[in-house]
Scaffold this motif. Structure first.
Motif, PDB file in Angstrom:
ATOM      1  N   GLN A 248       0.931  -1.353   0.058  1.00  0.00           N
ATOM      2  CA  GLN A 248      -0.073   0.101  -0.099  1.00  0.00           C
ATOM      3  C   GLN A 248       0.960   1.156  -0.001  1.00  0.00           C
ATOM      4  OE1 GLN A 248      -2.668  -0.628   3.177  1.00  0.00           O
ATOM      5  NE2 GLN A 248      -4.309  -0.502   1.889  1.00  0.00           N
ATOM      6  N   ARG A 249       2.027   1.300   0.905  1.00  0.00           N
ATOM      7  CA  ARG A 249       2.873   2.394   0.810  1.00  0.00           C
ATOM      8  C   ARG A 249       3.410   2.601  -0.373  1.00  0.00           C
ATOM      9  NH1 ARG A 249       3.877   0.377   6.187  1.00  0.00           N
ATOM     10  NH2 ARG A 249       5.775  -0.906   5.385  1.00  0.00           N
ATOM     11  N   MET A 250       3.760   1.414  -1.299  1.00  0.00           N
ATOM     12  CA  MET A 250       4.331   1.841  -2.635  1.00  0.00           C
ATOM     13  C   MET A 250       3.272   2.342  -3.525  1.00  0.00           C
ATOM     14  SD  MET A 250       7.610   1.288  -2.474  1.00  0.00           S
ATOM     15  CE  MET A 250       7.984   1.312  -4.347  1.00  0.00           C
ATOM     16  N   GLU A 251       2.199   1.821  -3.420  1.00  0.00           N
ATOM     17  CA  GLU A 251       0.856   2.442  -4.312  1.00  0.00           C
ATOM     18  C   GLU A 251       0.696   3.663  -4.159  1.00  0.00           C
ATOM     19  OE1 GLU A 251      -1.416   0.151  -6.718  1.00  0.00           O
ATOM     20  OE2 GLU A 251       0.777  -0.308  -6.469  1.00  0.00           O
ATOM     21  N   ILE A 252       0.629   4.084  -2.789  1.00  0.00           N
ATOM     22  CA  ILE A 252       0.492   5.763  -2.673  1.00  0.00           C
ATOM     23  C   ILE A 252       1.555   6.398  -3.123  1.00  0.00           C
ATOM     24  CG2 ILE A 252       0.656   7.518  -0.827  1.00  0.00           C
ATOM     25  CD1 ILE A 252      -0.662   5.450   1.103  1.00  0.00           C
ATOM     26  N   ILE A 253       2.803   5.995  -3.318  1.00  0.00           N
ATOM     27  CA  ILE A 253       4.040   6.802  -3.805  1.00  0.00           C
ATOM     28  C   ILE A 253       3.692   6.755  -5.234  1.00  0.00           C
ATOM     29  CG2 ILE A 253       6.389   6.655  -4.623  1.00  0.00           C
ATOM     30  CD1 ILE A 253       6.817   5.287  -1.685  1.00  0.00           C
ATOM     31  N   THR A 254       3.008   5.586  -6.096  1.00  0.00           N
ATOM     32  CA  THR A 254       2.918   5.584  -7.139  1.00  0.00           C
ATOM     33  C   THR A 254       1.754   6.572  -7.597  1.00  0.00           C
ATOM     34  OG1 THR A 254       3.381   3.210  -7.578  1.00  0.00           O
ATOM     35  CG2 THR A 254       1.966   4.114  -9.390  1.00  0.00           C
ATOM     36  N   ILE A 255       0.679   6.599  -6.822  1.00  0.00           N
ATOM     37  CA  ILE A 255      -0.478   7.510  -6.791  1.00  0.00           C
ATOM     38  C   ILE A 255      -0.044   8.847  -6.851  1.00  0.00           C
ATOM     39  CG2 ILE A 255      -2.489   8.384  -5.886  1.00  0.00           C
ATOM     40  CD1 ILE A 255      -3.055   5.634  -4.653  1.00  0.00           C
ATOM     41  N   VAL A 256       0.968   9.356  -6.011  1.00  0.00           N
ATOM     42  CA  VAL A 256       1.492  10.661  -5.902  1.00  0.00           C
ATOM     43  C   VAL A 256       2.426  10.986  -7.132  1.00  0.00           C
ATOM     44  CG1 VAL A 256       3.312  12.202  -4.817  1.00  0.00           C
ATOM     45  CG2 VAL A 256       1.821  10.928  -3.510  1.00  0.00           C
ATOM     46  N   ARG A 257       3.227  10.019  -7.800  1.00  0.00           N
ATOM     47  CA  ARG A 257       3.839  10.053  -9.149  1.00  0.00           C
ATOM     48  C   ARG A 257       2.816  10.326 -10.267  1.00  0.00           C
ATOM     49  NH1 ARG A 257       5.277   6.684 -12.967  1.00  0.00           N
ATOM     50  NH2 ARG A 257       4.496   4.843 -11.669  1.00  0.00           N
ATOM     51  N   LEU A 258       1.866   9.387 -10.364  1.00  0.00           N
ATOM     52  CA  LEU A 258       0.955   9.811 -11.347  1.00  0.00           C
ATOM     53  C   LEU A 258       0.215  10.942 -11.380  1.00  0.00           C
ATOM     54  CD1 LEU A 258      -0.413   5.984 -11.769  1.00  0.00           C
ATOM     55  CD2 LEU A 258       1.273   7.082 -13.251  1.00  0.00           C
ATOM     56  N   THR A 259      -0.132  11.294 -10.076  1.00  0.00           N
ATOM     57  CA  THR A 259      -0.913  12.626  -9.867  1.00  0.00           C
ATOM     58  C   THR A 259      -0.047  13.808 -10.424  1.00  0.00           C
ATOM     59  OG1 THR A 259      -2.017  11.811  -8.109  1.00  0.00           O
ATOM     60  CG2 THR A 259      -2.019  14.372  -8.458  1.00  0.00           C
ATOM     61  N   LEU A 260       1.432  13.938 -10.331  1.00  0.00           N
ATOM     62  CA  LEU A 260       2.297  14.865 -10.708  1.00  0.00           C
ATOM     63  C   LEU A 260       2.124  14.665 -12.501  1.00  0.00           C
ATOM     64  CD1 LEU A 260       5.095  14.406  -7.955  1.00  0.00           C
ATOM     65  CD2 LEU A 260       3.768  16.214  -8.328  1.00  0.00           C
ATOM     66  N   HIS A 283       7.123  25.763 -12.553  1.00  0.00           N
ATOM     67  CA  HIS A 283       6.400  24.800 -11.943  1.00  0.00           C
ATOM     68  C   HIS A 283       6.361  23.313 -12.776  1.00  0.00           C
ATOM     69  CE1 HIS A 283       3.643  28.603 -11.149  1.00  0.00           C
ATOM     70  NE2 HIS A 283       4.513  28.159 -10.270  1.00  0.00           N
ATOM     71  N   VAL A 284       6.350  23.467 -14.173  1.00  0.00           N
ATOM     72  CA  VAL A 284       6.618  22.160 -14.994  1.00  0.00           C
ATOM     73  C   VAL A 284       7.992  21.439 -14.557  1.00  0.00           C
ATOM     74  CG1 VAL A 284       6.815  21.163 -17.153  1.00  0.00           C
ATOM     75  CG2 VAL A 284       5.113  23.192 -16.871  1.00  0.00           C
ATOM     76  N   GLY A 285       8.904  22.358 -14.247  1.00  0.00           N
ATOM     77  CA  GLY A 285      10.172  21.639 -14.067  1.00  0.00           C
ATOM     78  C   GLY A 285      10.136  20.900 -12.654  1.00  0.00           C
ATOM     79  N   LEU A 286       9.725  21.782 -11.503  1.00  0.00           N
ATOM     80  CA  LEU A 286       9.412  21.433 -10.454  1.00  0.00           C
ATOM     81  C   LEU A 286       8.684  20.058 -10.247  1.00  0.00           C
ATOM     82  CD1 LEU A 286       9.788  21.563  -7.217  1.00  0.00           C
ATOM     83  CD2 LEU A 286       7.999  23.035  -7.199  1.00  0.00           C
ATOM     84  N   ILE A 287       7.428  19.968 -10.884  1.00  0.00           N
ATOM     85  CA  ILE A 287       6.578  18.838 -10.983  1.00  0.00           C
ATOM     86  C   ILE A 287       7.215  17.519 -11.788  1.00  0.00           C
ATOM     87  CG2 ILE A 287       4.363  17.741 -12.158  1.00  0.00           C
ATOM     88  CD1 ILE A 287       3.260  20.715 -11.784  1.00  0.00           C
ATOM     89  N   GLY A 288       7.906  17.810 -12.984  1.00  0.00           N
ATOM     90  CA  GLY A 288       8.836  16.797 -13.535  1.00  0.00           C
ATOM     91  C   GLY A 288       9.763  16.158 -12.731  1.00  0.00           C
ATOM     92  N   THR A 289      10.517  17.379 -12.259  1.00  0.00           N
ATOM     93  CA  THR A 289      11.727  16.696 -11.336  1.00  0.00           C
ATOM     94  C   THR A 289      11.311  15.667 -10.170  1.00  0.00           C
ATOM     95  OG1 THR A 289      12.977  18.613 -11.795  1.00  0.00           O
ATOM     96  CG2 THR A 289      13.798  17.330 -10.047  1.00  0.00           C
ATOM     97  N   THR A 290      10.126  16.288  -9.351  1.00  0.00           N
ATOM     98  CA  THR A 290       9.589  15.363  -8.198  1.00  0.00           C
ATOM     99  C   THR A 290       9.233  14.078  -8.711  1.00  0.00           C
ATOM    100  OG1 THR A 290       8.959  17.357  -7.239  1.00  0.00           O
ATOM    101  CG2 THR A 290       7.930  15.205  -6.310  1.00  0.00           C
ATOM    102  N   SER A 291       8.669  14.125  -9.967  1.00  0.00           N
ATOM    103  CA  SER A 291       7.979  12.834 -10.367  1.00  0.00           C
ATOM    104  C   SER A 291       9.224  12.077 -10.951  1.00  0.00           C
ATOM    105  CB  SER A 291       7.088  13.014 -11.680  1.00  0.00           C
ATOM    106  OG  SER A 291       6.787  11.847 -12.261  1.00  0.00           O
ATOM    107  N   ALA A 292      10.233  12.602 -11.592  1.00  0.00           N
ATOM    108  CA  ALA A 292      11.418  11.806 -11.861  1.00  0.00           C
ATOM    109  C   ALA A 292      12.055  11.150 -10.459  1.00  0.00           C
ATOM    110  CB  ALA A 292      12.314  12.431 -12.659  1.00  0.00           C
ATOM    111  N   ALA A 293      12.214  11.931  -9.570  1.00  0.00           N
ATOM    112  CA  ALA A 293      12.955  11.288  -8.370  1.00  0.00           C
ATOM    113  C   ALA A 293      12.004  10.225  -7.696  1.00  0.00           C
ATOM    114  CB  ALA A 293      12.895  12.615  -7.448  1.00  0.00           C
ATOM    115  N   ILE A 294      10.809  10.545  -7.851  1.00  0.00           N
ATOM    116  CA  ILE A 294       9.991   9.096  -7.151  1.00  0.00           C
ATOM    117  C   ILE A 294       9.948   8.154  -8.153  1.00  0.00           C
ATOM    118  CG2 ILE A 294       7.628   8.756  -6.886  1.00  0.00           C
ATOM    119  CD1 ILE A 294       6.976  11.314  -6.169  1.00  0.00           C
ATOM    120  N   GLY A 295      10.214   8.166  -9.490  1.00  0.00           N
ATOM    121  CA  GLY A 295      10.581   6.976 -10.451  1.00  0.00           C
ATOM    122  C   GLY A 295      11.760   6.406 -10.044  1.00  0.00           C
TER     123      GLY A 295
END
Length: 306
Positions: A248-260, A283-295
């Motif tokens: 579930q914790r990993m799914e929550i992380i995936t949900i955050v990444r997909l939302t970004l 804004h786009v740079g921050l969103i993309g960088t955060t998503s990439a870090a999560i990935g």
């Protein structure tokens, strides 16, 4: 008389000669403890005449060697992880995504303060983004193989997951060719009447693909929650419940990444479509960088389990 001293508490098989009448160094082959007179080999007699040797152990040198080995060991693990990522297509794309959007973030933040620097980072981001798009030109074949193996989603736990999975596959099979048309038109390899229209269609299918995958992940999380509730009521083993919690914790992380990713994808739509065109570059740079870090984090966690 020159003296060079290295302190030690142990027997050594080699050492440095000290208290020399002439400055020099000799290599001692015999075991030496504390202070002894050393009979030098003939080849050293013309250079050094040792009256006394105070041999001390190599504590400092030994510590330095141990620290260097420790640092090397600590550095080798992240280096090996990075190399493991770069050896796979998915891992390399995640690293390139991080580079792309972190550069876009810097470009956006420096747009007013340092336009020249912002332009350089913007160019770098654009080139990396183009390289990622080029690598996606051959994604149709892996996608086709996945779709054929997935079929109608008979392996899914319920009908809702199957429908979402099939719809996501259909959308992706439309999205990839449209993206290729946009890529070809961008590089003037084909002529299209309205390139901007194709870009909008590309963005629409990108948004739909991410949205469907987000819905699948949310549905999967809800099913895990139901399963965990059943285990709790049945007083099942604590180990099984902990496994579900970890998933579930990993799914929550995936949900955050997909939302970004969904937020970013919608921002590429024309103005008037949700929040399309309203996000600034940083804004786009921050969103993309955060998503990439999560990935990248998810990639490392997944590889560490195998």
């Amino acid at each position: 008389m020159s003296t060079f001293v290295i302190r030690s508490q142990h027997s050594l098989t080699c050492g440095w000669s000290v208290n020399c009448e002439q400055v020099g160094v000799s290599y001692v082959n015999s075991r030496v403890n504390n202070t002894q007179n050393i009979q030098l080999p003939p080849q050293f007699t013309n250079y050094i005449r040792v009256s006394e040797v105070e041999l001390v152990s190599f504590e400092i040198i030994s510590d330095l060697v141990q620290y260097s080995v420790l640092i090397s060991a600590k550095m080798s693990k992240p280096l090996n992880t990075l190399c493991d990522m770069l050896e796979t297509y998915g891992g390399r794309d995640k690293v390139m995504k991080a580079l792309c959007y972190s550069a876009k973030l810097v470009a956006g933040l420096q747009a007013k303060k340092n336009p020249e620097l912002a332009k350089k980072f913007g160019t770098f981001s654009s080139k990396i983004s183009g390289a990622r798009a080029t690598l996606r030109l051959v994604d149709d074949f892996p996608m086709l193989q996945y779709s054929l193996e997935y079929g109608l989603g008979k392996s899914e736990p319920d009908r809702t997951m199957s429908i979402l999975g099939v719809l996501a596959n259909i959308v992706d099979h439309i999205y990839y060719p449209v993206e290729k048309i946009c890529w070809l038109a961008e590089h003037n390899l084909i002529n299209v009447q309205d390139p901007d229209k194709w870009d909008v269609i590309n963005s629409v299918f990108w948004v739909m693909s991410i949205y469907l995958n987000l819905m699948r992940t949310l549905r999967n999380f809800a099913m895990m929650q139901e399963h965990k509730t059943c285990l709790n009521s049945a007083s099942n083993s604590k180990e099984n419940i902990e496994k579900i919690l970890a998933r579930q914790r990993m799914e929550i992380i995936t949900i955050v990444r997909l939302t970004l990713d969904f937020t970013h994808a919608v921002s590429t739509l024309p103005k008037g479509w949700l929040w399309g065109g309203r996000l600034e570059t940083w804004h786009v740079g921050l969103i993309g960088t955060t998503s990439a870090a999560i990935g990248i984090y998810q990639f490392i966690k997944k590889r560490s389990k195998h």
